[in-house]
Write a protein that holds these residues in place. Structure first.
Motif, PDB file in Angstrom:
ATOM      1  N   ARG A   1       0.797  -1.226   0.000  1.00 41.59           N
ATOM      2  CA  ARG A   1       0.000   0.000   0.000  1.00 41.59           C
ATOM      3  C   ARG A   1       0.828   1.272   0.000  1.00 41.59           C
ATOM      4  N   SER A   2       1.987   1.263   0.642  1.00 39.41           N
ATOM      5  CA  SER A   2       2.777   2.493   0.727  1.00 39.41           C
ATOM      6  C   SER A   2       3.308   2.946  -0.622  1.00 39.41           C
ATOM      7  N   SER A   3       3.294   2.064  -1.621  1.00 43.46           N
ATOM      8  CA  SER A   3       3.775   2.430  -2.957  1.00 43.46           C
ATOM      9  C   SER A   3       2.631   2.615  -3.952  1.00 43.46           C
ATOM     10  N   VAL A   4       1.402   2.706  -3.448  1.00 37.20           N
ATOM     11  CA  VAL A   4       0.229   2.791  -4.314  1.00 37.20           C
ATOM     12  C   VAL A   4      -0.392   4.192  -4.260  1.00 37.20           C
ATOM     13  N   VAL A   5      -0.647   4.750  -5.441  1.00 40.41           N
ATOM     14  CA  VAL A   5      -1.500   5.927  -5.574  1.00 40.41           C
ATOM     15  C   VAL A   5      -2.873   5.417  -5.983  1.00 40.41           C
ATOM     16  N   MET A   6      -3.842   5.534  -5.095  1.00 41.61           N
ATOM     17  CA  MET A   6      -5.170   4.960  -5.310  1.00 41.61           C
ATOM     18  C   MET A   6      -6.136   6.010  -5.833  1.00 41.61           C
ATOM     19  N   VAL A   7      -6.727   5.748  -6.980  1.00 38.28           N
ATOM     20  CA  VAL A   7      -7.771   6.611  -7.541  1.00 38.28           C
ATOM     21  C   VAL A   7      -9.108   5.935  -7.258  1.00 38.28           C
ATOM     22  N   THR A   8      -9.964   6.605  -6.519  1.00 39.50           N
ATOM     23  CA  THR A   8     -11.205   5.981  -6.084  1.00 39.50           C
ATOM     24  C   THR A   8     -12.289   7.049  -5.982  1.00 39.50           C
ATOM     25  N   THR A   9     -13.362   6.756  -5.280  1.00 39.82           N
ATOM     26  CA  THR A   9     -14.467   7.699  -5.112  1.00 39.82           C
ATOM     27  C   THR A   9     -14.763   7.892  -3.640  1.00 39.82           C
TER      28      THR A   9
ATOM     29  N   GLU B   1      -4.563   5.848   5.486  1.00 37.42           N
ATOM     30  CA  GLU B   1      -3.236   6.339   5.844  1.00 37.42           C
ATOM     31  C   GLU B   1      -2.120   5.429   5.348  1.00 37.42           C
ATOM     32  N   GLU B   2      -2.442   4.195   4.958  1.00 33.24           N
ATOM     33  CA  GLU B   2      -1.411   3.250   4.562  1.00 33.24           C
ATOM     34  C   GLU B   2      -0.974   3.429   3.109  1.00 33.24           C
ATOM     35  N   PHE B   3      -1.699   4.238   2.327  1.00 30.87           N
ATOM     36  CA  PHE B   3      -1.385   4.428   0.920  1.00 30.87           C
ATOM     37  C   PHE B   3      -0.502   5.665   0.724  1.00 30.87           C
ATOM     38  N   HIS B   4       0.266   5.658  -0.374  1.00 31.75           N
ATOM     39  CA  HIS B   4       1.107   6.825  -0.662  1.00 31.75           C
ATOM     40  C   HIS B   4       0.249   8.060  -0.862  1.00 31.75           C
ATOM     41  N   ARG B   5      -0.763   7.956  -1.698  1.00 36.07           N
ATOM     42  CA  ARG B   5      -1.728   9.035  -1.883  1.00 36.07           C
ATOM     43  C   ARG B   5      -3.083   8.435  -2.247  1.00 36.07           C
TER      44      ARG B   5
ATOM     45  N   LYS C   1     -18.262  15.108  -3.333  1.00 36.47           N
ATOM     46  CA  LYS C   1     -18.120  15.103  -1.883  1.00 36.47           C
ATOM     47  C   LYS C   1     -16.647  14.978  -1.510  1.00 36.47           C
ATOM     48  N   ALA C   2     -16.111  15.987  -0.829  1.00 36.68           N
ATOM     49  CA  ALA C   2     -14.707  15.969  -0.426  1.00 36.68           C
ATOM     50  C   ALA C   2     -14.484  14.974   0.711  1.00 36.68           C
ATOM     51  N   THR C   3     -13.335  14.326   0.693  1.00 31.58           N
ATOM     52  CA  THR C   3     -12.968  13.363   1.727  1.00 31.58           C
ATOM     53  C   THR C   3     -11.697  13.828   2.408  1.00 31.58           C
ATOM     54  N   SER C   4     -11.735  13.992   3.730  1.00 27.30           N
ATOM     55  CA  SER C   4     -10.555  14.413   4.478  1.00 27.30           C
ATOM     56  C   SER C   4      -9.454  13.371   4.344  1.00 27.30           C
ATOM     57  N   GLY C   5      -8.227  13.837   4.178  1.00 22.58           N
ATOM     58  CA  GLY C   5      -7.097  12.935   4.039  1.00 22.58           C
ATOM     59  C   GLY C   5      -6.847  12.491   2.621  1.00 22.58           C
ATOM     60  N   ALA C   6      -7.708  12.905   1.676  1.00 19.33           N
ATOM     61  CA  ALA C   6      -7.549  12.538   0.266  1.00 19.33           C
ATOM     62  C   ALA C   6      -7.408  13.798  -0.572  1.00 19.33           C
ATOM     63  N   MET C   7      -6.859  13.635  -1.777  1.00 19.54           N
ATOM     64  CA  MET C   7      -6.839  14.716  -2.759  1.00 19.54           C
ATOM     65  C   MET C   7      -8.130  14.595  -3.560  1.00 19.54           C
ATOM     66  N   ASN C   8      -8.919  15.650  -3.609  1.00 19.61           N
ATOM     67  CA  ASN C   8     -10.273  15.573  -4.158  1.00 19.61           C
ATOM     68  C   ASN C   8     -10.383  16.239  -5.519  1.00 19.61           C
ATOM     69  N   LEU C   9     -11.019  15.527  -6.461  1.00 17.84           N
ATOM     70  CA  LEU C   9     -11.347  16.067  -7.781  1.00 17.84           C
ATOM     71  C   LEU C   9     -12.818  15.806  -8.059  1.00 17.84           C
TER      72      LEU C   9
ATOM     73  N   LYS D   1       2.355  14.897 -11.037  1.00 17.81           N
ATOM     74  CA  LYS D   1       2.948  15.678  -9.956  1.00 17.81           C
ATOM     75  C   LYS D   1       3.271  14.790  -8.760  1.00 17.81           C
ATOM     76  N   ILE D   2       2.349  13.892  -8.417  1.00 25.46           N
ATOM     77  CA  ILE D   2       2.574  12.973  -7.295  1.00 25.46           C
ATOM     78  C   ILE D   2       3.775  12.079  -7.569  1.00 25.46           C
ATOM     79  N   LEU D   3       3.863  11.544  -8.800  1.00 20.84           N
ATOM     80  CA  LEU D   3       4.975  10.664  -9.151  1.00 20.84           C
ATOM     81  C   LEU D   3       6.298  11.410  -9.119  1.00 20.84           C
ATOM     82  N   THR D   4       6.304  12.645  -9.598  1.00 17.08           N
ATOM     83  CA  THR D   4       7.531  13.443  -9.594  1.00 17.08           C
ATOM     84  C   THR D   4       7.981  13.745  -8.179  1.00 17.08           C
ATOM     85  N   GLU D   5       7.032  14.132  -7.322  1.00 18.97           N
ATOM     86  CA  GLU D   5       7.379  14.422  -5.931  1.00 18.97           C
ATOM     87  C   GLU D   5       7.857  13.178  -5.212  1.00 18.97           C
ATOM     88  N   GLY D   6       7.234  12.025  -5.506  1.00 15.51           N
ATOM     89  CA  GLY D   6       7.654  10.780  -4.890  1.00 15.51           C
ATOM     90  C   GLY D   6       9.064  10.414  -5.305  1.00 15.51           C
ATOM     91  N   ASN D   7       9.393  10.620  -6.569  1.00 12.13           N
ATOM     92  CA  ASN D   7      10.723  10.323  -7.076  1.00 12.13           C
ATOM     93  C   ASN D   7      11.761  11.244  -6.443  1.00 12.13           C
TER      94      ASN D   7
END
Length: 245
Positions: free
Chosen positions: A45-53, A64-68, A75-83, A97-103
């Motif tokens: 999980r720490s190496s996963v960027v999860m796209v969900t709803t 909290e176990e995921f990278h992002r 509906k905005a979710t606390s602790g997540a990046m919302n689109l 951007k997430i991948l670049t920052e992670g690298n």
């Protein structure tokens, strides 16, 4: 290159198809499709960027176990990046951007200050709290090449975690490894207090320089951020990190 992977957990097939098309058009590969976040193995999980709803994230205890986490929907979710769904065309830009920052982070840190003895103990959350509260003094500590390097071994109070903690301490060299032990998600009851005292006595002489309990904070589980009381309670750990910087 970064070792982060993109995974989807989108129940709506129409929305999932739209997201996959947007990612494919930008050359971003999806490593997996899931119904829930819990389907991802804990140690990945720490190496996963999860796209969900937001609907999928509701009442999830593993965010909290995921990278992002990127949450799609109004509906905005606390602790997540919302689109919002209308912003899905921006998804490739956000992921890049997430991948670049992670690298960049992987390349800039020699060693991680916080080491979880098991994947589930909350090392990523504690690292984020330290970064947000210690700021500029943290990176020089993590990049030190001298004989003594500070490390926080993070455990929970259950038997499995404590056994792994002891294994980590036995594997370390006390003359070269200045180590703090932090016990996370400690219940506020007398049984836990007795176990903490016994554990601290047992670990004396093991190369441990500092012992610190971190009590269970429901706000982290709900909002993805620690409460003010937890930040205050972590001040002695902050002081230990900053000492002799």
């Amino acid at each position: 290159m970064t070792d982060l992977n993109i995974h989807l957990a989108i129940i709506d097939p129409v929305l999932e198809a739209q997201v996959m098309r947007v990612l494919a058009e930008s050359g971003i590969q999806c490593a997996g499709r899931h119904f829930t976040l819990a389907e991802i193995p804990i140690d990945e999980r720490s190496s996963v960027v999860m796209v969900t709803t937001s609907a999928t994230l509701h009442a999830s205890q593993v965010m909290e176990e995921f990278h992002r986490i990127i949450s799609l929907g109004d509906k905005a979710t606390s602790g997540a990046m919302n689109l919002s769904e209308s912003e899905i065309p921006r998804l490739p830009e956000l992921i890049s951007k997430i991948l670049t920052e992670g690298n960049r982070t992987n390349n800039s840190r020699v060693d991680s200050l916080v080491k979880g003895v098991l994947p589930r103990v909350g090392a990523r959350t504690l690292s984020r709290i330290l970064e947000e509260n210690l700021g500029a003094i943290l990176l020089p500590i993590m990049k030190r090449h001298d004989r003594v390097h500070k490390t926080i071994l993070l455990s929970e109070i259950d038997d499995e975690s404590i056994l792994r903690l002891c294994d980590e301490l036995r594997a370390g060299n006390s003359s070269e490894h200045w180590c703090a032990v932090a016990i996370n998600k400690v219940p506020r009851n007398s049984l836990a207090q007795k176990r903490l005292r016994a554990l601290e006595r047992e670990l004396q002489g093991s190369g441990m320089a500092y012992f610190h309990p971190i009590y269970f904070d429901a706000e982290i589980q709900i909002a993805g951020a620690p409460s003010k009381s937890t930040i205050r309670a972590l001040q002695p750990l902050f002081d230990w990190i900053a000492k002799s910087n």
